[in-house]
Design a protein around this motif. Sequence first.
Motif, mmCIF file in Angstrom:
data_model
loop_
_atom_site.group_PDB
_atom_site.id
_atom_site.type_symbol
_atom_site.label_atom_id
_atom_site.label_comp_id
_atom_site.label_asym_id
_atom_site.label_seq_id
_atom_site.Cartn_x
_atom_site.Cartn_y
_atom_site.Cartn_z
ATOM 1 N N UNK A 177 1.381 -0.976 -0.023
ATOM 2 C CA UNK A 177 -0.150 0.362 0.028
ATOM 3 C C UNK A 177 0.862 1.017 -0.279
ATOM 4 N N UNK A 178 0.357 1.833 -0.793
ATOM 5 C CA UNK A 178 1.081 3.527 -0.641
ATOM 6 C C UNK A 178 -0.259 4.218 -1.927
ATOM 7 N N UNK B 255 10.629 -9.432 11.817
ATOM 8 C CA UNK B 255 9.681 -9.345 13.059
ATOM 9 C C UNK B 255 9.181 -8.295 12.936
ATOM 10 N N UNK B 256 9.320 -7.335 11.848
ATOM 11 C CA UNK B 256 8.713 -5.807 12.118
ATOM 12 C C UNK B 256 9.240 -5.068 10.795
ATOM 13 N N UNK B 257 9.589 -5.630 9.887
ATOM 14 C CA UNK B 257 9.489 -5.110 9.025
ATOM 15 C C UNK B 257 10.061 -5.920 7.694
ATOM 16 N N UNK B 258 9.292 -5.501 6.474
ATOM 17 C CA UNK B 258 10.174 -6.652 5.438
ATOM 18 C C UNK B 258 11.111 -5.870 3.735
ATOM 19 N N UNK B 259 11.743 -6.227 3.066
ATOM 20 C CA UNK B 259 12.087 -4.896 2.096
ATOM 21 C C UNK B 259 11.797 -5.986 0.750
ATOM 22 N N UNK B 260 12.205 -4.691 0.143
ATOM 23 C CA UNK B 260 12.463 -5.089 -1.074
ATOM 24 C C UNK B 260 12.986 -5.062 -1.952
ATOM 25 N N UNK B 261 13.864 -5.577 -3.002
ATOM 26 C CA UNK B 261 15.051 -4.655 -4.107
ATOM 27 C C UNK B 261 14.064 -5.822 -5.585
ATOM 28 N N UNK B 262 15.751 -5.057 -6.471
ATOM 29 C CA UNK B 262 14.949 -5.890 -8.047
ATOM 30 C C UNK B 262 16.155 -5.416 -8.593
ATOM 31 N N UNK B 263 16.604 -6.829 -7.750
ATOM 32 C CA UNK B 263 18.237 -6.971 -7.985
ATOM 33 C C UNK B 263 18.586 -7.357 -9.881
ATOM 34 N N UNK B 264 19.861 -6.748 -10.852
ATOM 35 C CA UNK B 264 19.573 -6.741 -12.344
ATOM 36 C C UNK B 264 20.467 -8.481 -12.383
ATOM 37 N N UNK B 265 21.178 -8.218 -13.393
ATOM 38 C CA UNK B 265 21.592 -9.835 -14.110
ATOM 39 C C UNK B 265 22.903 -10.455 -13.099
ATOM 40 N N UNK C 255 6.584 -2.122 6.839
ATOM 41 C CA UNK C 255 5.518 -2.147 7.651
ATOM 42 C C UNK C 255 5.116 -3.400 7.868
ATOM 43 N N UNK C 256 4.708 -4.172 8.614
ATOM 44 C CA UNK C 256 4.725 -5.612 8.541
ATOM 45 C C UNK C 256 2.760 -5.981 7.370
ATOM 46 N N UNK C 257 2.021 -5.208 8.128
ATOM 47 C CA UNK C 257 0.768 -4.594 7.178
ATOM 48 C C UNK C 257 1.229 -4.189 5.339
ATOM 49 N N UNK C 258 2.372 -4.292 5.339
ATOM 50 C CA UNK C 258 2.253 -4.210 3.335
ATOM 51 C C UNK C 258 2.415 -2.523 3.172
ATOM 52 N N UNK C 259 2.354 -1.293 4.405
ATOM 53 C CA UNK C 259 2.333 0.075 4.603
ATOM 54 C C UNK C 259 4.376 0.041 3.952
ATOM 55 N N UNK C 260 3.882 1.151 3.038
ATOM 56 C CA UNK C 260 5.390 1.819 1.730
ATOM 57 C C UNK C 260 6.041 2.323 3.407
#
Length: 391
Positions: free
Chosen positions: A53-54, A68-78, A89-94
């Motif tokens: 959500x954003x 437990x409290x956060x999650x992170x996302x990346x888009x690695x290249x080759x 946060x753990x509810x999916x809020x950016x």
Amino acid sequence: MKRLNYLFCSMAVLLAATSCNRSNNEVVLIDPDDAVEAVLEDVACDIRIIPLKSDKPIPNAILFYFYDDYFFSIAPDIDYAFKDISVFDNDGNLLGTIDRYGRGHNEYISLLNFLYQPDRKQLLLYSRDPEKYYQDFQIFTFQLPGLELLGTGHNWFMASIRNLVQLGDGRCLNADWKYGTDLQLVSILPDTAIIIKKYENMGGNRIGPTFTNQFTNPQNPLVATFGYENNIYSLTDEDSLKLEFSFTFGDKGFPRSYTNRGPYSILILDEEWEQYMKEGLAITYGVPVKNGDLLSFCYERHHDDYAKSYTHYYLTNGRKSANYSKLTIPGLKYTTTLAGINGTSYVYQLQSVEKDSSVPLSELGQQILDAVQAQNDDNPILLQFRFKDLE
């Protein structure tokens, strides 16, 4: 040129509950042709839909790392480098995206990896200019949840900073490719690293599956090795490696001669890989998860004919086993990619979701459709689930 082929799984899951087929030396023979189709809700539990959500478009993401409290996302290249990282946060809020690409003050050209320190709630980003490979790393430290930059520093620590598997508790498994691939258990501090334990040299060709997703279940961390015979180890409370499961695909996977190379080779030469794909023998595996007695992992057949490629799952509790191929949600058409592991659960990113009018829509299917329709800017939807134990 040699290359290391990592496994990226799309969601195709199936069920076949059978007794474990153990040979005399306790190596289980897995026949990929035995896989059968199942419904997700029949074989999984704790199913959770996580809309990201954003109020604006969320940057593209391929891999997700859950704490437990956060999650992170990346888009690695080759080359597995990346330029930004998003924090939820753990509810999916950016909560925000760190993007400091550039050559100015407090900017970077390329990020090689990141580490989250749960006790400090600090995010460490490791950067190095790809044109200055022998330069030391620049470390950016951010404070969560506000993502304030606390400062930058430099460190020569670990030439293999890319090759870290985060355990989720501040520790990591490190593969030091410089020295024939030593496997180490390390604790990483803001300005240094402490080696907790060194394990026997396993070789890059052997421990590749451990580094597929670069995150493992902190309750039951696993080390996976690859070859004609494959082994999955757990990390005990004493930080020793305990063999949990050995298996082979027999004559339907990589040939036995592959294991005669020794521990120092880097998986498979390009021309060999292409030949194995043509012959339908290029079956790799990764993303092992242990939940109590239940051990599961994903295995993928790579083929030069895309129609013959597939992704399956295998489950075992030591008494029974299950071979999962296509896992369906009645009433939906969709594609998925494996996004990460959250504790003992797999997390997928749902894509191209639409209603399949030829099949009655399930309750879960309706919930997913509602979530997709509520999203703005086509922001992603994650689907998390845990496999049920085998009866």
